[in-house]
Scaffold this motif. Sequence first.
Motif, PDB file in Angstrom:
ATOM      1  N   LEU B 106       0.362   7.038  14.135  1.00  0.00           N
ATOM      2  CA  LEU B 106       0.167   6.405  12.817  1.00  0.00           C
ATOM      3  C   LEU B 106       0.934   5.083  12.687  1.00  0.00           C
ATOM      4  CD1 LEU B 106       0.075   9.170  10.057  1.00  0.00           C
ATOM      5  CD2 LEU B 106      -1.679   7.485  10.573  1.00  0.00           C
ATOM      6  N   ARG B 110      -0.599   1.313  13.415  1.00  0.00           N
ATOM      7  CA  ARG B 110      -0.559   0.374  12.280  1.00  0.00           C
ATOM      8  C   ARG B 110       0.088  -0.948  12.695  1.00  0.00           C
ATOM      9  NH1 ARG B 110      -3.128  -0.328   8.040  1.00  0.00           N
ATOM     10  NH2 ARG B 110      -1.364  -0.904   6.741  1.00  0.00           N
ATOM     11  N   THR B 115      -6.291   0.425  11.097  1.00  0.00           N
ATOM     12  CA  THR B 115      -6.229   0.864   9.695  1.00  0.00           C
ATOM     13  C   THR B 115      -5.639   2.280   9.678  1.00  0.00           C
ATOM     14  OG1 THR B 115      -8.394   1.896   9.789  1.00  0.00           O
ATOM     15  CG2 THR B 115      -8.333  -0.423   9.133  1.00  0.00           C
ATOM     16  N   TRP B 116      -5.206   2.757   8.489  1.00  0.00           N
ATOM     17  CA  TRP B 116      -4.636   4.111   8.397  1.00  0.00           C
ATOM     18  C   TRP B 116      -5.610   5.141   8.945  1.00  0.00           C
ATOM     19  CZ3 TRP B 116       0.256   5.021   7.864  1.00  0.00           C
ATOM     20  CH2 TRP B 116       1.078   4.132   7.160  1.00  0.00           C
TER      21      TRP B 116
END
Lengths: 514, 151
Positions: B106, B110, B115-116
């Motif tokens: 994550l 990033r 993107t998330w």
Amino acid sequence: MSSTLDHLMTGFGVALTPMNLMLAAVGSFIGTVVGMLPGLGPINGVAILMPLAFALNLPPESALILLVAVYLGCEYGGRISSILLNVPGDAAAIMTAVDGYPMARKGLGGVALSISAWSSFVGSMIAIAGLVVAAPLLASWALAFGPAEYFALMVFAFACLTGLMGDQPVKAGLAAVLGLSLATVGIDANSGVYRYTFDSVHLADGIQFVAVVIGLFSISEILLMIEQITAGNTMITQTGRNMFNLKEMAQTWWGTVRSSIVGFFVGVLPGAGATIASAMTYSMEKRLTDTEGTFGKGDIRGVAAPEAANNASAAGSFVPMLTLGVPGSGTTAVMVGALALYNITPGPALFEQRPTLVWGLIASMFIGNIMLLAMNIPMIRIFTRILSVPNWALVPGILAVSTVGVYAIHATTFDLVLMTVLGVIGYVLRKLHMPMAPLILGFVLGELIEQNLRRALSMTNGDWSILTESGISRGFWVCTVLMLTVPFIVRAVIQRRRQRAIPAAVAATPEQAG
Amino acid sequence: MADRILGLVCLILAAGMGWLGRGYVAPISYEPVGPAAFPLLLAGLMAVLGGWLAVRPQPQVDGAEPAEPLWGPASIRVLTLAAVMLAYAVLFQWLGFVIATALMTLPVGRVFGGTWRQCAVAGVALGVSFFLLFDRVFDVILPPGLLHLLG
């Protein structure tokens, strides 16, 4: 000679087993992909796969075949992003970009890729043939080496690395000393004294080689990558022909052969690596053949020469590694570490004690090369598609594989933390232009160099003159002094000449200067 | 300036190595060179080279890359990434490979521009697929961590 051929045949027997063939193919493919990815070079490829090969419980022959295929594959792969993106996969591929990228911009990307694959193949094959001839000779000669000769040889290897490191000899020397110092951590084999362990159980066995290599190369590379994410490079789509024609092959043939031979010898010299080989042969070809001034503007000869040389030097660097136990490059230093995981010490005795390992490895280099050529010409479109894997998926993948590799050896959190800390230190050192190859060579040779020094001095009860007694060691000491002084003198002369030439050139042709 | 600091750090390191190295004495000596000699030799070499760098930093040679400042616009990202890597290393065994890798992807993804949503999908996919590949296919034992509690 006939015994060499017999051994080579035995080697093919080892390399042609279905599992080893499969490992060579997998290694070649992975190597090409790793070599192609900007920032990652052969040393990263081999470093990441080494602990995995060990964790998979591969026999030493097979592990080495896999790692060698990765190494050779990386030398092939470096050229792809050089030519298509103008981003060299590793330092050895920098010279390929000089003419390769302009060729791609002219719509000749396919030709540049195929001719470079072909010259990589020729370079490797010539160098492997050289390895077959030179290695047994050197190994039989090296059997006469005692501890004093070994010590002198290893000092010479360090001198080569620091002398050839261009503008940063003091930093290269510091890097080597840092590597040697890291190797002193742990129990001293002769006296049982704990050195620099700070009462930690985890450090009693010394610092884990795998954690050092992955930390310094893989982790620090990821930290460096983050600074370059803004660099926007647009990939050139391939147009026109995919293959070179006979005329282009004839045009590049002699340059390829010349560069292969030079590249092989540069590779054999401990310390000098593929980067020096490709830069040297590019300027050699430019001086010999560039009558129209087309080098640098997309000349096919400027693509073929450095590619032949960097592949030849990769194969050449196996000569000192296998015969003397002194790695010729950072990547072969990692391989010596890999062998150490199997309790195998490379050196002249290896040819006598483990002929199947040595010759199986050499035979697999022939096979790996044929596979790489077969893979690289038709599959170029697949490789180029891999270049479009985004970093947000790629980097966590590299980090996860690196971590698995380090964890697999001892299953401790300590090694993982050590790897990360070393990665941060490696990042800072690389930002300060500290070369990493002498550091890793120092770490790999640390114990060996100390043991040989102590053994030699034990023989004379502490009399240092033993280090210069034999002709061989005296020869190495002379070479060491030359290696440490000649590059300085040459550089000073060139700089003085350049300083004199610039005002003269500006005065003669002021309108062309800009 | 960075070179001078590097030189000074090496000098301090050399002093530490030398100070600790002096105390290494073998209980019984079989050889003229004991366990202290080599570390002391290295400490001496490091002191000489580090001192040289501190006094005379490396000159800039034509064509060489200019020395980069250690602190730049990307430094926050570098520090974040280093912190995430350290957390991954520390929590790897306790959380287990799958969860640790999914969580690590994550922030790392990033930082590298994902993107998330992309990073979350990539994290779970990486964690599960690598676990199956290494642990189940290749027999490299990876920590199950918290997943162990699920049975």
